[in-house]
Structures are given as C-alpha cells and as structure tokens.
Write a protein that holds these residues in place. Sequence first.
Motif, PDB file in Angstrom:
ATOM      1  N   ASP A  45      67.151  23.892 -26.807  1.00 49.09           N
ATOM      2  CA  ASP A  45      67.904  23.665 -25.572  1.00 49.09           C
ATOM      3  C   ASP A  45      68.155  24.924 -24.757  1.00 49.09           C
ATOM      4  O   ASP A  45      67.993  24.935 -23.546  1.00 49.09           O
ATOM      5  N   PHE A  46      68.575  26.001 -25.420  1.00 52.13           N
ATOM      6  CA  PHE A  46      69.119  27.140 -24.700  1.00 52.13           C
ATOM      7  C   PHE A  46      68.398  28.456 -24.993  1.00 52.13           C
ATOM      8  O   PHE A  46      69.000  29.426 -25.462  1.00 52.13           O
ATOM      9  N   PRO A  47      67.096  28.541 -24.702  1.00 48.95           N
ATOM     10  CA  PRO A  47      66.425  29.843 -24.772  1.00 48.95           C
ATOM     11  C   PRO A  47      66.839  30.698 -23.576  1.00 48.95           C
ATOM     12  O   PRO A  47      67.599  30.240 -22.699  1.00 48.95           O
ATOM     13  N   ILE A  48      66.335  31.900 -23.486  1.00 50.27           N
ATOM     14  CA  ILE A  48      66.694  32.809 -22.402  1.00 50.27           C
ATOM     15  C   ILE A  48      66.296  32.235 -21.041  1.00 50.27           C
ATOM     16  O   ILE A  48      66.890  32.574 -20.013  1.00 50.27           O
ATOM     17  N   GLN A  49      65.335  31.330 -21.007  1.00 47.85           N
ATOM     18  CA  GLN A  49      64.863  30.761 -19.742  1.00 47.85           C
ATOM     19  C   GLN A  49      65.817  29.724 -19.165  1.00 47.85           C
ATOM     20  O   GLN A  49      65.602  29.251 -18.044  1.00 47.85           O
ATOM     21  N   ASN A  50      66.855  29.322 -19.905  1.00 47.09           N
ATOM     22  CA  ASN A  50      67.747  28.282 -19.413  1.00 47.09           C
ATOM     23  C   ASN A  50      69.019  28.877 -18.795  1.00 47.09           C
ATOM     24  O   ASN A  50      69.215  28.856 -17.600  1.00 47.09           O
TER      25      ASN A  50
ATOM     26  N   MET B  16      63.092  27.589   2.125  1.00 46.25           N
ATOM     27  CA  MET B  16      64.030  27.104   1.100  1.00 46.25           C
ATOM     28  C   MET B  16      63.577  27.564  -0.287  1.00 46.25           C
ATOM     29  O   MET B  16      64.346  28.106  -1.051  1.00 46.25           O
ATOM     30  N   ASN B  17      62.314  27.303  -0.619  1.00 47.31           N
ATOM     31  CA  ASN B  17      61.726  27.821  -1.867  1.00 47.31           C
ATOM     32  C   ASN B  17      62.513  27.455  -3.120  1.00 47.31           C
ATOM     33  O   ASN B  17      62.586  28.219  -4.070  1.00 47.31           O
ATOM     34  N   TRP B  18      63.111  26.271  -3.144  1.00 47.21           N
ATOM     35  CA  TRP B  18      63.957  25.888  -4.279  1.00 47.21           C
ATOM     36  C   TRP B  18      63.145  25.569  -5.521  1.00 47.21           C
ATOM     37  O   TRP B  18      63.718  25.420  -6.588  1.00 47.21           O
ATOM     38  N   TRP B  19      61.847  25.464  -5.405  1.00 49.15           N
ATOM     39  CA  TRP B  19      61.005  25.179  -6.574  1.00 49.15           C
ATOM     40  C   TRP B  19      60.289  26.433  -7.074  1.00 49.15           C
ATOM     41  O   TRP B  19      59.541  26.381  -8.042  1.00 49.15           O
ATOM     42  N   ARG B  20      60.509  27.592  -6.441  1.00 48.41           N
ATOM     43  CA  ARG B  20      59.806  28.815  -6.805  1.00 48.41           C
ATOM     44  C   ARG B  20      60.354  29.392  -8.105  1.00 48.41           C
ATOM     45  O   ARG B  20      61.552  29.347  -8.371  1.00 48.41           O
ATOM     46  N   THR B  21      59.467  29.976  -8.904  1.00 46.57           N
ATOM     47  CA  THR B  21      59.872  30.631 -10.145  1.00 46.57           C
ATOM     48  C   THR B  21      59.950  32.138  -9.940  1.00 46.57           C
ATOM     49  O   THR B  21      59.428  32.684  -8.965  1.00 46.57           O
ATOM     50  N   ASP B  22      60.610  32.804 -10.871  1.00 46.95           N
ATOM     51  CA  ASP B  22      60.706  34.255 -10.828  1.00 46.95           C
ATOM     52  C   ASP B  22      60.666  34.803 -12.251  1.00 46.95           C
ATOM     53  O   ASP B  22      60.319  34.081 -13.191  1.00 46.95           O
ATOM     54  N   GLU B  23      61.054  36.052 -12.428  1.00 48.58           N
ATOM     55  CA  GLU B  23      60.934  36.695 -13.735  1.00 48.58           C
ATOM     56  C   GLU B  23      61.828  36.047 -14.792  1.00 48.58           C
ATOM     57  O   GLU B  23      61.558  36.155 -15.985  1.00 48.58           O
ATOM     58  N   THR B  24      62.891  35.337 -14.370  1.00 50.39           N
ATOM     59  CA  THR B  24      63.777  34.705 -15.358  1.00 50.39           C
ATOM     60  C   THR B  24      63.102  33.530 -16.066  1.00 50.39           C
ATOM     61  O   THR B  24      63.576  33.091 -17.111  1.00 50.39           O
ATOM     62  N   HIS B  25      62.009  33.028 -15.485  1.00 48.90           N
ATOM     63  CA  HIS B  25      61.285  31.906 -16.094  1.00 48.90           C
ATOM     64  C   HIS B  25      60.079  32.362 -16.917  1.00 48.90           C
ATOM     65  O   HIS B  25      59.392  31.525 -17.526  1.00 48.90           O
ATOM     66  N   ASP B  26      59.838  33.660 -16.950  1.00 45.99           N
ATOM     67  CA  ASP B  26      58.656  34.199 -17.634  1.00 45.99           C
ATOM     68  C   ASP B  26      58.637  33.736 -19.093  1.00 45.99           C
ATOM     69  O   ASP B  26      59.582  34.011 -19.847  1.00 45.99           O
ATOM     70  N   PRO B  27      57.583  33.024 -19.520  1.00 45.22           N
ATOM     71  CA  PRO B  27      57.542  32.561 -20.915  1.00 45.22           C
ATOM     72  C   PRO B  27      57.488  33.693 -21.931  1.00 45.22           C
ATOM     73  O   PRO B  27      57.804  33.480 -23.109  1.00 45.22           O
ATOM     74  N   ALA B  28      57.113  34.895 -21.473  1.00 45.40           N
ATOM     75  CA  ALA B  28      57.060  36.043 -22.384  1.00 45.40           C
ATOM     76  C   ALA B  28      58.416  36.712 -22.545  1.00 45.40           C
ATOM     77  O   ALA B  28      58.599  37.555 -23.430  1.00 45.40           O
ATOM     78  N   ARG B  29      59.378  36.339 -21.716  1.00 48.56           N
ATOM     79  CA  ARG B  29      60.709  36.955 -21.808  1.00 48.56           C
ATOM     80  C   ARG B  29      61.422  36.443 -23.054  1.00 48.56           C
ATOM     81  O   ARG B  29      61.458  35.245 -23.323  1.00 48.56           O
ATOM     82  N   THR B  30      61.995  37.344 -23.808  1.00 50.57           N
ATOM     83  CA  THR B  30      62.745  36.978 -25.010  1.00 50.57           C
ATOM     84  C   THR B  30      64.137  37.593 -24.934  1.00 50.57           C
ATOM     85  O   THR B  30      64.397  38.491 -24.131  1.00 50.57           O
ATOM     86  N   SER B  31      65.003  37.105 -25.779  1.00 51.73           N
ATOM     87  CA  SER B  31      66.373  37.608 -25.829  1.00 51.73           C
ATOM     88  C   SER B  31      66.604  38.353 -27.129  1.00 51.73           C
ATOM     89  O   SER B  31      66.030  38.021 -28.166  1.00 51.73           O
ATOM     90  N   TRP B  32      67.471  39.352 -27.077  1.00 49.56           N
ATOM     91  CA  TRP B  32      67.863  40.038 -28.309  1.00 49.56           C
ATOM     92  C   TRP B  32      68.852  39.185 -29.117  1.00 49.56           C
ATOM     93  O   TRP B  32      69.183  39.525 -30.248  1.00 49.56           O
ATOM     94  N   VAL B  33      69.315  38.068 -28.539  1.00 54.07           N
ATOM     95  CA  VAL B  33      70.137  37.109 -29.288  1.00 54.07           C
ATOM     96  C   VAL B  33      69.187  36.309 -30.177  1.00 54.07           C
ATOM     97  O   VAL B  33      68.403  35.504 -29.693  1.00 54.07           O
ATOM     98  N   ALA B  34      69.244  36.537 -31.470  1.00 53.12           N
ATOM     99  CA  ALA B  34      68.248  35.992 -32.384  1.00 53.12           C
ATOM    100  C   ALA B  34      68.155  34.467 -32.315  1.00 53.12           C
ATOM    101  O   ALA B  34      67.055  33.903 -32.343  1.00 53.12           O
ATOM    102  N   SER B  35      69.275  33.774 -32.199  1.00 54.20           N
ATOM    103  CA  SER B  35      69.247  32.307 -32.223  1.00 54.20           C
ATOM    104  C   SER B  35      68.622  31.701 -30.979  1.00 54.20           C
ATOM    105  O   SER B  35      68.336  30.495 -30.943  1.00 54.20           O
ATOM    106  N   ALA B  36      68.394  32.525 -29.942  1.00 54.40           N
ATOM    107  CA  ALA B  36      67.780  32.001 -28.720  1.00 54.40           C
ATOM    108  C   ALA B  36      66.280  31.822 -28.855  1.00 54.40           C
ATOM    109  O   ALA B  36      65.669  31.062 -28.095  1.00 54.40           O
ATOM    110  N   GLN B  37      65.668  32.496 -29.825  1.00 54.37           N
ATOM    111  CA  GLN B  37      64.213  32.435 -29.963  1.00 54.37           C
ATOM    112  C   GLN B  37      63.801  31.041 -30.430  1.00 54.37           C
ATOM    113  O   GLN B  37      64.200  30.589 -31.495  1.00 54.37           O
ATOM    114  N   GLY B  38      63.010  30.364 -29.611  1.00 55.59           N
ATOM    115  CA  GLY B  38      62.541  29.038 -29.958  1.00 55.59           C
ATOM    116  C   GLY B  38      63.617  27.972 -29.937  1.00 55.59           C
ATOM    117  O   GLY B  38      63.396  26.872 -30.456  1.00 55.59           O
ATOM    118  N   HIS B  39      64.772  28.257 -29.357  1.00 58.51           N
ATOM    119  CA  HIS B  39      65.850  27.274 -29.334  1.00 58.51           C
ATOM    120  C   HIS B  39      65.436  26.075 -28.474  1.00 58.51           C
ATOM    121  O   HIS B  39      64.918  26.240 -27.371  1.00 58.51           O
TER     122      HIS B  39
END
Length: 435
Positions: free
Chosen positions: A26-31, A1-24
Amino acid sequence: MNWWRTDETHDPARTSWVASAQGHADFPIQNLPYGLFSREGEEEPRLGVAIGEAVLDLRACCEAGLLEAAGADACRAADANRLLALPVERRRALRRRISTLLSDPGWRGTVEGLLRDRAGCTVHVPARIGDYTDFYVGIHHATNVGRQFRPDTPLLPNYKYVPIAYHGRASSIRASGVPVRRPSGQRKPPDADEPVFGPTQRLDYELELGVWIGEGNALGTAIPITGAADHVAGFCLLNDWSARDFQAWEYQPLGPFLAKNFHSTISPWIVTAEALAPFRIAQAPRPQGDPSPLPYLWSEEDQAHGALSLVLEASLSTARMRREGVAPFRLSRGQAAAMYWTVNQMVTHHASNGCNLNPGDLLGTGTISAPGREGCGSLLELSEGGKRPLSLPTGETRAFVEDGDEISFRATAMAEGFVSIGFGECRAMVLAASS
C-alpha cells in the motif's frame, strides 16, 4: 493543468531508507498518503504521512524546520482541511519535499526520530467534512439494481445525460475499524398492509471511491470541466452502508434518508491526486447509441486521462470464519474504470449551478460494479435482491450482511512501468441493533 503528469516522486527506481516501505503493498515511497493519527496519551490528533509500516509526524517535521517552504502551516493543523486547500503547485512541492526526506539517506539521521509505528497509532477521519455528496456513476450497479425493479428499462432516461447524486450525512462518516450499529427504521414487509419499525433485515455494503475536494469555489460560480482536476485533492475508499428495506419504503419521492445516513466507512488515508498521476487512463468510450455528454461536461483532456486504473476488492469475514481461522471470503473484484462518468465530470456538474464546494468536502462515486457477477459491488446485486444467497467456505450463506460480519475493501493502483500503490483498508464490523 498537467494533472496526469509524473515526476521524480513516481520514479520506480526511487527507494526509501524506511525498511518497511520496500515492496509495501500500500505505502511505498511512491504513495505518501496523508492521514490524521494519534498515540495513547496524546490529547490532539496530528497529521502524518504513511510510509511502509510507519507514519511520518508532519507536525514534528514542522517543529524541526523541515517543511518551512512547503506548506508548514497546513501541516501543523489538527486536521487536513488546510492541507487539502493548498494550491496544486504547493501540494506538489510538499510531496516532493516529503519524498526527498524519506528517500535521501542523508536525511535519515534527522528524520528517523520523527517516524511513529503505525501499529501503535489510532487513525481518524482525516478532515472536517463539511458536506458529503453521493453520486451514482457506476453504470453496471445502476443497471443491475434497476433491472430488479424495471426489467425492460433498468436505467431511467436521465442517467446518461446527468451525473445523478444526492446529499448524504457528513456527521456519521467514520474511519476504518469503527463498528457499525445495525440501524432501526421503517420498512414495509411485502405481505403487510402497514409498515413496521425495527432493525433492518436487509443491511448491505456499497463499494465506492471517495473523492476529497481541495480548493473550493465561491458561491454562485461554476467549475469548468477544464479546471475541475485542480479541485480534486485526493481519494479514499468508501463503504456507504445501506438499509435496503428502509430505502425501498422511503425513497419516493425525495430519495434516500434513514436508509443511508446512519453510518459510512472510509479508509483513513488520503491518497493524493498527485500520487495517482501514473494511473490515469482514458475514459472508456460510451457504447454506440449513447448520447454524448452536454458541452459543459465534455473535455478531450478529461476523456484521455479522466479514468483511474484501480482494482477494487470487497471481502466478508463472519464471526464463525474468524473463530475457525478461515480467511476472509472475497465477494467481488473489479476495475474502477467501469465508472460511466469521470471524477472531473462529477465535480463540474456539482458546481454547475453555482454550488460552492469547500476543502474537505467528500464526494462518493456511488457503488462501482464491474461487468459480470464477480464484479458486483453490493450484496443486493450478488444475491439478486436476496433470491440467490452466497455460499461461504464455512457452509454459511449470506443474502445480506448479518450481525458479527465484517466487510473490508481494498484498492490497488497499477500501471506498467510504475510501482503499484494501495489505499489501506476500509473495514467495519456490524453490531446488533440497540435495544
């Protein structure tokens, strides 16, 4: 099932080119939560993904050929039901694709024009809710309330054996921001021989999580505890408004009715089960002497990963506070991990008699209260049934919610080594009863 497993979408180093997502908050790239939105002049709402202060228009992405291999048909729809119904692996593939589009600078030129300003959008209830079931899995709330009526035995014998629930009213669920009209109904004043009809005198909020059902099950078939997570598509915040005086008069012998069905408020963004994978924690061990769940409700995997590391907060803003520029008053703060039963146990029990769940159905956890007064998830608890009104910064007091009051909820998922994500706001103001 692996419903608790993480992948690259949860990487804390991942950032978005959408400026307002940085440090948001509620809605950073990880959400990347799903919602239903519209802009002025648009006839039909469309699905989107919240990213920072923007919304990615999923229908526009489909029209641009960006989601063809990852659930494009579901993303073109005018509600989230088909999207929620996607099998788990297709949901994960869609999440990965959207994460790539919003994080890889190479896609910026193609995708940037498909973003909408969230402040200029109206958000809606994201799915057609066929059925709504409200559970009662917050043991501290159940104990606090039960103690007011049964000081020696606050919990009834069945509480620790069965996830208690009742069926609520789906048609009166509204998105955050829609005002609540104070309901009228029957109540029996303590000093009266007969009931009276009129506006509730004891309006209350209930701090809950909402659980969005994904894939359903056929009528007559059960959902095993080992497969329950595959049927949970996402989460939201839920305020199941309650008229406590109506409830006290009407709840025997069949349970809540007019006390609950007049309005429920939800946060409009579906925070996916996949987004919450890093915030899965072990279910708290049951106190010594409590019975073990019956075998159909027991899974070692669920006990190891079935709880959520979520901080829940409720706040109050009165009309006077808003006029005087006083910040909202925090009513409570607590952990969702205080739930006595897990979400998977709720789903399994719901379907254990063959009840068919459908994509877009909504389950409420019931009021989540943490230990201690600061964690109480309702005014019924905080004011001890009205005996101890709260003192507010303006000198006002509250035993229950009054007209003009605005109640708001927030939730933050936190775990060491991961970027925190939020749910957005669940907020509604109370209007006077209709004349």
